[in-house]
Design a protein around this motif. Structure first.
Motif, PDB file in Angstrom:
ATOM      1  N   UNK A   2      10.236  -6.137  -0.251  1.00 43.53           N
ATOM      2  CA  UNK A   2       9.973  -6.241   1.255  1.00 43.53           C
ATOM      3  C   UNK A   2       9.700  -4.686   1.873  1.00 43.53           C
ATOM      4  N   UNK A   3       8.693  -4.553   2.071  1.00 38.13           N
ATOM      5  CA  UNK A   3       8.556  -3.291   2.807  1.00 38.13           C
ATOM      6  C   UNK A   3       7.767  -3.374   3.925  1.00 38.13           C
ATOM      7  N   UNK A   4       7.862  -2.622   4.884  1.00 40.01           N
ATOM      8  CA  UNK A   4       7.047  -2.603   6.333  1.00 40.01           C
ATOM      9  C   UNK A   4       5.799  -1.971   5.870  1.00 40.01           C
ATOM     10  N   UNK A   5       4.709  -2.616   6.344  1.00 39.62           N
ATOM     11  CA  UNK A   5       3.338  -2.455   6.068  1.00 39.62           C
ATOM     12  C   UNK A   5       2.850  -0.817   6.158  1.00 39.62           C
ATOM     13  N   UNK A   6       3.601  -0.327   7.288  1.00 38.71           N
ATOM     14  CA  UNK A   6       3.361   1.180   7.617  1.00 38.71           C
ATOM     15  C   UNK A   6       3.902   2.305   6.607  1.00 38.71           C
ATOM     16  N   UNK A   7       5.106   1.777   5.737  1.00 36.12           N
ATOM     17  CA  UNK A   7       5.811   2.218   5.170  1.00 36.12           C
ATOM     18  C   UNK A   7       5.760   1.935   3.531  1.00 36.12           C
ATOM     19  N   UNK A   8       4.684   1.355   3.383  1.00 37.31           N
ATOM     20  CA  UNK A   8       4.436   0.639   1.675  1.00 37.31           C
ATOM     21  C   UNK A   8       4.235   1.709   0.806  1.00 37.31           C
ATOM     22  N   UNK A   9       3.707   2.866   1.297  1.00 37.63           N
ATOM     23  CA  UNK A   9       3.237   4.033   0.528  1.00 37.63           C
ATOM     24  C   UNK A   9       4.658   4.723  -0.189  1.00 37.63           C
ATOM     25  N   UNK A  10       5.649   4.636   0.513  1.00 35.72           N
ATOM     26  CA  UNK A  10       7.108   5.270  -0.010  1.00 35.72           C
ATOM     27  C   UNK A  10       7.333   4.424  -1.246  1.00 35.72           C
ATOM     28  N   UNK A  11       7.181   3.288  -1.416  1.00 38.20           N
ATOM     29  CA  UNK A  11       7.611   2.512  -2.331  1.00 38.20           C
ATOM     30  C   UNK A  11       6.814   2.676  -3.784  1.00 38.20           C
ATOM     31  N   UNK A  12       5.788   3.456  -3.767  1.00 39.67           N
ATOM     32  CA  UNK A  12       4.995   3.555  -4.723  1.00 39.67           C
ATOM     33  C   UNK A  12       5.109   4.982  -5.455  1.00 39.67           C
ATOM     34  N   UNK A  13       4.920   5.129  -6.479  1.00 39.35           N
ATOM     35  CA  UNK A  13       5.088   6.403  -7.238  1.00 39.35           C
ATOM     36  C   UNK A  13       3.707   7.273  -6.712  1.00 39.35           C
ATOM     37  N   UNK A  14       3.872   8.631  -6.861  1.00 33.98           N
ATOM     38  CA  UNK A  14       2.636   9.501  -6.395  1.00 33.98           C
ATOM     39  C   UNK A  14       1.481   9.091  -7.225  1.00 33.98           C
ATOM     40  N   UNK A  15       1.776   8.698  -8.563  1.00 31.84           N
ATOM     41  CA  UNK A  15       0.447   8.579  -9.305  1.00 31.84           C
ATOM     42  C   UNK A  15      -0.038   7.140  -9.073  1.00 31.84           C
ATOM     43  N   UNK A  16       0.610   6.315  -8.938  1.00 31.41           N
ATOM     44  CA  UNK A  16       0.296   4.742  -8.466  1.00 31.41           C
ATOM     45  C   UNK A  16      -0.611   4.935  -7.182  1.00 31.41           C
ATOM     46  N   UNK A  17       0.120   5.675  -6.192  1.00 33.12           N
ATOM     47  CA  UNK A  17      -0.586   5.857  -4.852  1.00 33.12           C
ATOM     48  C   UNK A  17      -1.991   6.563  -5.180  1.00 33.12           C
ATOM     49  N   UNK A  18      -2.249   7.490  -6.100  1.00 33.68           N
ATOM     50  CA  UNK A  18      -3.445   8.212  -6.339  1.00 33.68           C
ATOM     51  C   UNK A  18      -4.417   7.272  -6.805  1.00 33.68           C
ATOM     52  N   UNK A  19      -3.969   6.712  -7.736  1.00 26.18           N
ATOM     53  CA  UNK A  19      -4.936   5.681  -8.431  1.00 26.18           C
ATOM     54  C   UNK A  19      -5.324   4.773  -7.437  1.00 26.18           C
ATOM     55  N   UNK A  20      -4.406   4.323  -6.653  1.00 24.76           N
ATOM     56  CA  UNK A  20      -4.750   3.338  -5.635  1.00 24.76           C
ATOM     57  C   UNK A  20      -5.967   3.784  -4.847  1.00 24.76           C
ATOM     58  N   UNK A  21      -5.764   4.914  -4.128  1.00 23.22           N
ATOM     59  CA  UNK A  21      -6.831   5.552  -3.306  1.00 23.22           C
ATOM     60  C   UNK A  21      -8.211   5.880  -4.276  1.00 23.22           C
TER      61      UNK A  21
END
Length: 74
Positions: A2-21
């Motif tokens: 469970x993660x607040x939509x505005x804070x979901x990026x904090x649940x991801x690793x930096x590598x995963x977040x970069x790939x997502x973008x």
């Protein structure tokens, strides 16, 4: 999960977040639809075609799954 939509990026690793973008920028996400109230489905074109499902309850992500081979190490 469970993660607040505005804070979901904090649940991801930096590598995963970069790939997502990158996937968004490269238009690799298609077929996004709300299949039932609060349940969203999309197809992601990675090395293969993957299915992604996300369930929202208000502004919270309460469930997420993907057929990708992600192994939680980033």
């Amino acid at each position: 999960m469970t993660a607040h939509f505005d804070e979901f990026e904090e649940e991801m690793t930096s590598r995963s977040l970069e790939r997502a973008y990158d996937y968004v920028d490269e238009h690799r996400i298609g077929g996004l639809e709300e299949v039932s109230a609060g349940l969203f489905h999309a197809e992601v074109h990675g090395s293969e075609l993957y299915d992604v499902d996300i369930r929202l309850r208000g502004n919270d992500i309460v469930f997420a799954s993907c057929t990708c081979p992600y192994d939680y190490d980033g």
